[in-house]
Design a protein around this motif. Structure first.
Motif, short mmCIF file in Angstrom:
data_model
loop_
_atom_site.label_atom_id
_atom_site.label_comp_id
_atom_site.label_asym_id
_atom_site.label_seq_id
_atom_site.Cartn_x
_atom_site.Cartn_y
_atom_site.Cartn_z
N CYS A 1 0.85 -1.20 0.00
CA CYS A 1 0.00 0.00 0.00
C CYS A 1 0.89 1.25 0.00
O CYS A 1 1.77 1.37 0.86
CB CYS A 1 -0.91 0.02 1.23
N THR A 2 0.65 2.14 -0.92
CA THR A 2 1.44 3.36 -1.01
C THR A 2 0.51 4.57 -1.04
O THR A 2 -0.55 4.54 -1.68
CB THR A 2 2.32 3.38 -2.26
N PRO A 3 0.89 5.66 -0.35
CA PRO A 3 0.06 6.88 -0.39
C PRO A 3 0.15 7.54 -1.76
O PRO A 3 1.25 7.67 -2.32
CB PRO A 3 0.67 7.77 0.70
N ILE A 4 -0.99 7.94 -2.30
CA ILE A 4 -0.98 8.60 -3.63
C ILE A 4 -1.54 10.02 -3.57
O ILE A 4 -1.42 10.77 -4.54
CB ILE A 4 -1.76 7.77 -4.68
N HIS A 5 -2.15 10.40 -2.45
CA HIS A 5 -2.69 11.76 -2.36
C HIS A 5 -2.95 12.11 -0.90
O HIS A 5 -3.30 11.25 -0.10
CB HIS A 5 -4.00 11.88 -3.15
N ILE A 6 -2.76 13.39 -0.58
CA ILE A 6 -3.05 13.90 0.77
C ILE A 6 -3.99 15.09 0.67
O ILE A 6 -3.78 15.99 -0.15
CB ILE A 6 -1.77 14.32 1.51
N ASN A 7 -5.02 15.08 1.52
CA ASN A 7 -5.85 16.25 1.76
C ASN A 7 -5.55 16.75 3.17
O ASN A 7 -5.65 15.98 4.13
CB ASN A 7 -7.34 15.89 1.68
N LEU A 8 -5.19 18.01 3.31
CA LEU A 8 -4.92 18.60 4.62
C LEU A 8 -5.85 19.77 4.85
O LEU A 8 -6.00 20.64 3.99
CB LEU A 8 -3.46 19.07 4.70
N VAL A 9 -6.51 19.78 6.00
CA VAL A 9 -7.31 20.93 6.44
C VAL A 9 -6.74 21.35 7.79
O VAL A 9 -6.88 20.62 8.78
CB VAL A 9 -8.80 20.59 6.56
N ALA A 10 -6.09 22.50 7.84
CA ALA A 10 -5.38 22.91 9.05
C ALA A 10 -5.83 24.29 9.52
O ALA A 10 -6.20 25.16 8.71
CB ALA A 10 -3.87 22.93 8.80
N ARG A 11 -5.76 24.49 10.82
CA ARG A 11 -6.01 25.81 11.40
C ARG A 11 -4.68 26.59 11.41
O ARG A 11 -3.60 25.98 11.43
CB ARG A 11 -6.51 25.65 12.84
N HIS A 12 -4.78 27.90 11.39
CA HIS A 12 -3.58 28.73 11.50
C HIS A 12 -2.87 28.46 12.83
O HIS A 12 -3.44 27.91 13.78
CB HIS A 12 -3.93 30.22 11.40
N GLY A 13 -1.62 28.87 12.92
CA GLY A 13 -0.83 28.66 14.13
C GLY A 13 -1.18 29.66 15.22
O GLY A 13 -2.09 30.50 15.09
N THR A 14 -0.43 29.57 16.31
CA THR A 14 -0.67 30.42 17.48
C THR A 14 -0.59 31.90 17.08
O THR A 14 0.34 32.32 16.40
CB THR A 14 0.36 30.12 18.57
#
Length: 491
Positions: free
Chosen positions: A57-70
C-alpha cells in the motif's frame, strides 16, 4: 490499632495522589482552542490502536485541512486586557479603602501591565505559530517522502488559504518547511511557491461560515443564550475567588482573568500569574464552558454548523477521485495533483471534524448522518471526547491520506485519517484505515443531500418587496462607511 494505621496510610496515600495530580496538571493543555499545538500533540486516546498499513500500500494523495498557528490576541481582546489592567488597580484600591489586608492578594496583581498594552493591531501569527506550521511541513514531508518527490508545481502541490493574514502566513510557514532544501534561495535552499485563496465574500470552501446567511443569523441569536448558560459557573468561581483573595471580583473580572490565563499560558508560557488564581478543578470547569460554547456555536450543537461545510467535504472527495483516476489511467508523474493543502480557522476545522464524525459523545454517528444535533459534552469531572484543545488547537489539523493497495493485479483504495498527525478511527468504518468505497458510502454520501445554497439561504416567509425610489434614496443617505458584517473575535 491496625484500623488506625490503615486509616493513616489511606489518608497519606490520598494526599500523595492529590499532590501528584496537582503537579501533573498542566494548564497549557486545558485552555480550549487557545491551546498551543505542541502542548497537546501526541496526546491520543490510549484505547486507539493504529492500523498497520499493509505491504504493497502506497500513499498517492493527501488532503490537509489545518487551522492557523498560534496568534496574538485580537484588537478587541487587547482592549479587554487594557480594561482589566485598570480594573485590577480599582480592586486593590477598593480593598485598601475597606481596610482589608492585601496579604491574600497575589503579588503579581499589584502593578500588573498588559503585555499587549499599546498595540494598535492584533490577531497576527506570532513566531511560535510560524514554527508550528514550519515544523508540521517538515514532518509531513518526512512521513510521506514518496508523495513529495516530484518537482514543485502549483498544480501538483496545491496550497490554499483564506484571505486572513494569519491563515496565509501559516500556509507560507508550512510551505517553507515542506519544500526546504528543494530550491536555490538562501542558505536553506528555499524555493518560491504559490498560495491561492478565494475572496472573503465568496469562499464557501474555507470560509463557508462567513458566506452562510442562516448561520450568521443563528450565531447572532445564539451567542447571548450561550453567555447566559455560562453565567452560573462563572458566578460560582467568582464567589470562590472573592473569598480566597478578599478582592471584590465580578463575573466580568473572572471572565477577563480566565482569558488572560489562556493568553499567558499559551503565548508566553506563564502559568504562575492569572492561571494560578484558579484551582485545577476551576480551570477544568472554565475549559468546559469554553468547549460548550464551541460545541453549540461551531460543532455538534446544531447541524447547521457542519452542514454548511459540505462543499469542503465534496472538494476533498473530488481530489481523491481525481487521484484515483490518474492512478488508474497511469498518468505521467508531475501531471496530476498529489496534495491539496488548506489553511483556515477553527470555524473551518471544527465543522469538518464533525462531518467526519470525530469526537462525538457515545453512539451519535447515526444522528450525525441524519444531521441532528447531539447531546452536549458532560460537565467535569466526567470524561468527555469533545475538548477544544484536542479538536482545534492552534495549528490543529485533519489529514486524509489516500492509499493505493495492490491486490491480485488490481488496485484497491483506502483512506486513513490523521488528526493532529495521529491516526483516528472513522465511525463509519470503525478503523483508521477505511476502504475508499466505504468512506464514500458511510461518511460522505449521507451529507451530500445538503445543498449549500438551500442550507444557507435566508428563508423568507413572504417575497421580498422591491423598495420604492424614495426608500432607496433614504437608504443611500443613511448608510454608514462600513457595511461589512464580521464574526465576533474570529478564531
Amino acid at each position: 490499632m491496625k484500623r488506625a494505621i490503615h486509616f493513616v496510610l489511606l489518608l497519606f496515600l490520598s494526599l500523595l495522589l492529590y499532590s501528584y495530580a496537582e503537579e501533573a496538571f498542566d494548564v497549557r493543555q486545558h485552555v480550549s482552542t487557545v491551546t498551543r499545538y505542541g502542548a497537546v500533540k501526541g496526546i491520543a486516546d490510549n484505547s486507539i490502536i493504529a492500523s498497520n498499513i499493509p505491504d504493497g500500500c502506497t500513499p498517492i494523495h493527501i488532503n490537509l485541512v489545518a487551522r492557523h498557528g498560534t496568534r496574538s490576541p485580537t484588537k478587541k481582546r487587547i482592549k479587554e486586557l487594557d480594561n482589566l489592567e485598570a480594573r485590577l488597580e480599582v480592586l486593590l484600591r477598593d480593598a485598601e479603602e475597606r481596610k482589608l489586608s492585601l496579604q491574600k492578594a497575589p503579588s503579581w496583581i499589584q502593578g500588573w501591565k498588559s503585555p499587549w498594552k499599546g498595540k494598535l493591531k492584533g490577531g497576527e501569527l506570532i513566531s511560535k505559530g510560524e514554527e508550528e506550521l514550519y515544523d508540521l511541513g517538515i514532518r509531513i514531508r518526512e512521513k510521506f517522502p514518496d508523495l513529495f518527490n516530484e518537482e514543485y508545481h502549483p498544480d501538483v502541490y496545491t496550497i490554499r488559504a483564506t484571505q486572513i493574514p494569519r491563515a496565509s502566513a501559516s500556509a507560507v510557514a508550512f510551505g517553507m518547511g515542506l519544500f526546504i532544501g528543494t530550491g536555490s534561495l538562501g542558505p536553506g535552499r528555499h524555493r518560491a511557491f504559490a498560495v491561492t485563496g478565494e475572496s472573503r465574500a465568496s469562499d464557501i470552501l474555507l470560509r463557508f461560515y462567513e458566506c452562510c446567511e442562516n448561520y450568521k443569523d443563528f450565531r447572532k441569536k445564539q451567542e447571548p443564550a450561550v453567555g447566559k448558560l455560562k453565567e452560573p459557573f462563572l458566578d460560582e468561581i467568582t464567589s470562590s475567588l472573592v473569598s480566597r483573595y478578599m478582592l471584590n471580583f465580578t463575573r466580568q473580572d473572572t471572565s477577563s482573568l480566565w482569558f488572560l490565563c489562556k493568553q499567558e499560558a499559551s503565548l508566553l508560557d506563564i502559568t504562575d500569574q492569572a492561571c494560578s488564581l484558579f484551582t485545577p478543578s476551576e480551570i477544568s470547569l472554565l475549559e468546559w464552558t469554553d468547549d460548550l460554547e464551541l460545541f453549540i456555536l461551531k460543532g455538534y450543537g446544531n447541524s447547521l454548523n457542519y452542514k454548511m461545510g459540505v462543499p469542503l467535504l465534496q472538494d476533498v472527495l473530488q481530489a481523491m477521485e481525481q487521484a484515483i483516476k490518474a492512478q488508474e489511467e497511469k498518468h505521467a508523474p508531475g501531471s496530476y495533483e498529489k496534495a491539496r493543502l488548506r489553511f483556515a480557522h477553527a470555524e473551518t476545522v471544527v465543522p469538518f471534524s464533525c462531518l467526519l464524525g470525530l469526537f462525538r459523545e457515545g453512539s451519535g454517528f447515526q444522528q450525525i448522518q441524519e444531521e441532528k444535533s447531539l447531546e452536549r459534552p458532560p460537565k467535569p469531572p466526567q470524561q468527555r471526547n469533545w475538548r477544544g484543545s484536542i479538536v482545534a488547537p492552534f495549528a490543529g489539523n485533519n489529514m486524509l491520506v489516500l492509499y493505493s493497495c495492490q491486490a491480485n493485479s488490481s488496485s484497491q483504495y483506502f483512506v486513513q485519517v490523521l488528526h493532529n498527525e495521529d491516526p483516528i478511527p472513522l465511525p463509519g468504518c470503525d478503523s483508521d484505515f477505511c476502504p475508499f468505497e466505504l468512506f464514500k458510502e458511510n461518511i460522505v454520501y449521507p451529507h451530500l443531500k445538503s445543498n449549500y445554497n438551500q442550507v444557507c439561504m435566508v428563508k423568507r416567509e413572504a417575497p421580498e418587496q422591491k423598495p420604492s425610489k424614495l426608500s432607496q434614496l433614504f437608504q443611500l443617505f443613511s448608510l454608514g462607511n462600513d457595511g461589512k458584517q464580521t464574526h465576533k473575535d474570529e478564531l
